[in-house]
Design a protein around this motif. Structure first.
Motif, mmCIF file in Angstrom:
data_model
loop_
_atom_site.group_PDB
_atom_site.id
_atom_site.type_symbol
_atom_site.label_atom_id
_atom_site.label_comp_id
_atom_site.label_asym_id
_atom_site.label_seq_id
_atom_site.Cartn_x
_atom_site.Cartn_y
_atom_site.Cartn_z
ATOM 1 N N ILE A 159 0.902 -1.166 0.000
ATOM 2 C CA ILE A 159 0.000 0.000 0.000
ATOM 3 C C ILE A 159 0.932 1.204 0.000
ATOM 4 O O ILE A 159 1.502 1.570 1.016
ATOM 5 N N THR A 205 0.019 2.581 -5.212
ATOM 6 C CA THR A 205 -0.951 1.479 -5.204
ATOM 7 C C THR A 205 -1.972 1.726 -4.107
ATOM 8 O O THR A 205 -1.621 1.848 -2.929
ATOM 9 N N GLN A 206 -3.239 1.794 -4.506
ATOM 10 C CA GLN A 206 -4.315 2.169 -3.596
ATOM 11 C C GLN A 206 -4.984 0.952 -2.959
ATOM 12 O O GLN A 206 -5.081 -0.117 -3.586
ATOM 13 N N PRO A 207 -5.472 1.103 -1.733
ATOM 14 C CA PRO A 207 -6.118 -0.022 -1.038
ATOM 15 C C PRO A 207 -7.280 -0.632 -1.811
ATOM 16 O O PRO A 207 -7.438 -1.861 -1.845
ATOM 17 N N ALA A 244 -1.208 -7.290 2.391
ATOM 18 C CA ALA A 244 -1.162 -5.874 2.025
ATOM 19 C C ALA A 244 -0.309 -5.150 3.059
ATOM 20 O O ALA A 244 -0.675 -5.079 4.238
ATOM 21 N N ASP A 294 1.612 -1.851 4.472
ATOM 22 C CA ASP A 294 1.556 -0.392 4.470
ATOM 23 C C ASP A 294 2.977 0.165 4.566
ATOM 24 O O ASP A 294 3.703 -0.111 5.529
#
Length: 407
Positions: free
Chosen positions: A230, A234-236, A257, A259
């Motif tokens: 993330i 790159t978006q959630p 995912a 962060d």
């Protein structure tokens, strides 16, 4: 489904086939005034950049990899005049050309080239001075007089990792975060739609989606687990859509995912973290502390299950990859100055060509020594000019086939 064209179930399996783009005249169309617009910090010297890229390709070939080039696959995908005409039309539209006269002029311009030369010209961009008879006719032309291009160059394309990514036996065509890089994925679209070797490859994500994801954030940790950063690019919401398409449709059952900081030095997950052996990973020291991670799986009803986790990187990797131990090899050897300098030149961005064998930039000599001391064999490539684009060996390569890992 074509069962042989794409086979990627790890980051480290022996690399059998890989896609590159040899940088071309698009680098000669970089100008100081427009570097920020084109996402560059400096202007590489093309002749030396090509020599360095050729050295990179030679390392891969000498270690058993077949090297194919994006420009060749796109050319081979242009199977007839209808495909060529559609490609030209889509390219011009995505270049932001809306005025009828310019569209007609550019269409004739591209049609005048043989297919391979046309593809290279599309990548290089179109200078106004190249169009014979081009003249200012309307207000927009006069106001835009200082800008030298009708169509911008695509200098980022030698980072073939970003615009699509191969996962399992499929591929994801990406919605890029910036308009500047959006046209890059059009080349992948035509390869995976029309190329006879790749036109049956399933898509995990499409370039028409609303949310951005880029290949530098996608790491295949093993045949069960994919990590996606993330990140700044790159978006959630993209990761959730990606997960719905991927999980349950190949061998993968989990997406991690991760962060990471949202700024240019940490542009993608692979700029701060790559896998170099079964239990060894490169890492930037700034992310060795506790991190936020979301384990995504799919329920029987098709809905996603998302579990938030916290912990150190090594603890998380051991847990999810069923490893007894994990070695984190720190960029710059953990020295704050060396790490910052070599991170700027992608010291953590390695390309594994087999377990424990990686390609690295020569200029990151501190990190390279630490890798060797950790038992990793390094294949050193020259990097004075290629590194000016802010991407490393992994960024510049898109694996198409890797051997399965031994259990």
């Amino acid at each position: 489904m074509n069962n042989d064209a794409i086979q990627i179930y790890s980051e480290i399996g022996k690399l059998k086939k890989v896609l590159l783009h040899r940088p071309g005249y698009e680098l000669e169309n970089l100008m100081p005034d427009y570097l920020e617009r084109l996402l560059f910090d400096d202007i590489p010297y093309l002749k030396v950049a090509q020599e360095e890229h050729d050295a990179f390709a030679d390392i891969l070939r000498k270690n058993g990899s077949e090297v194919v080039y994006l420009e060749d696959l796109v050319t081979e995908a242009i199977t007839d005049n209808d495909v060529k005409n559609n490609f030209i039309s889509e390219y011009i539209i995505e270049a932001g050309i809306k005025e009828t006269r310019k569209t007609e002029v550019l269409t004739d311009f591209f049609k005048s080239y043989e297919n391979k030369d046309m593809v290279m010209k599309m990548i290089a961009g179109v200078r106004k001075s190249e169009i014979k008879g081009y003249e200012k006719r309307n207000l927009v032309d006069f106001l835009d007089d200082d800008y030298p291009f009708l169509i911008d160059p695509m200098p980022n394309l030698y980072f073939t990792r970003d615009n699509f990514s191969t996962v399992g036996r499929g591929v994801s065509l990406h919605k890029m975060h910036t308009v500047t890089r959006g046209r890059e994925t059009l080349f992948g679209k035509y390869v995976f739609k029309y190329h006879k070797e790749y036109n049956k490859t399933p898509l995990w994500y499409d370039r028409t989606e609303d949310f951005s994801v880029e290949g530098g954030d996608v790491l295949i940790l093993n045949e069960d687990t994919v990590a996606i950063g993330i990140s700044q690019r790159t978006q959630p919401s993209a990761i959730e859509k990606y997960a719905k398409n991927l999980l349950g449709n190949d061998s993968f059952n989990k997406i991690l995912a991760i962060d990471i900081p949202k700024h240019r030095a940490f542009m993608h997950l692979d700029t701060v973290f790559t896998m170099v052996d079964y239990d060894k990973f490169t890492i930037h020291p700034n992310i060795k502390k506790n991190m936020n991670l979301f384990a995504i799986t799919k329920k029987d009803n098709g809905e996603l299950s998302i579990e938030e986790e916290h912990g150190s990187v090594d603890e998380i990797l051991k847990r999810h990859l069923n490893l007894d131990k994990v070695s984190l090899i720190t960029c710059g050897g953990g020295n704050v100055i060396d790490a910052a300098r070599e991170q700027w030149n992608d010291g953590s961005n390695t390309l594994a060509i087999s377990p424990g064998n990686v390609v690295v930039y020569a200029r990151n000599y501190v990190s390279n020594k630490v890798l060797e001391e950790s038992g990793i064999k390094v294949h050193v490539m020259p990097s004075a000019e290629l590194s000016r684009g802010r991407g490393g060996p992994r960024c510049m390569s898109m694996p198409l086939v890797r051997e399965p890992l031994k259990k």
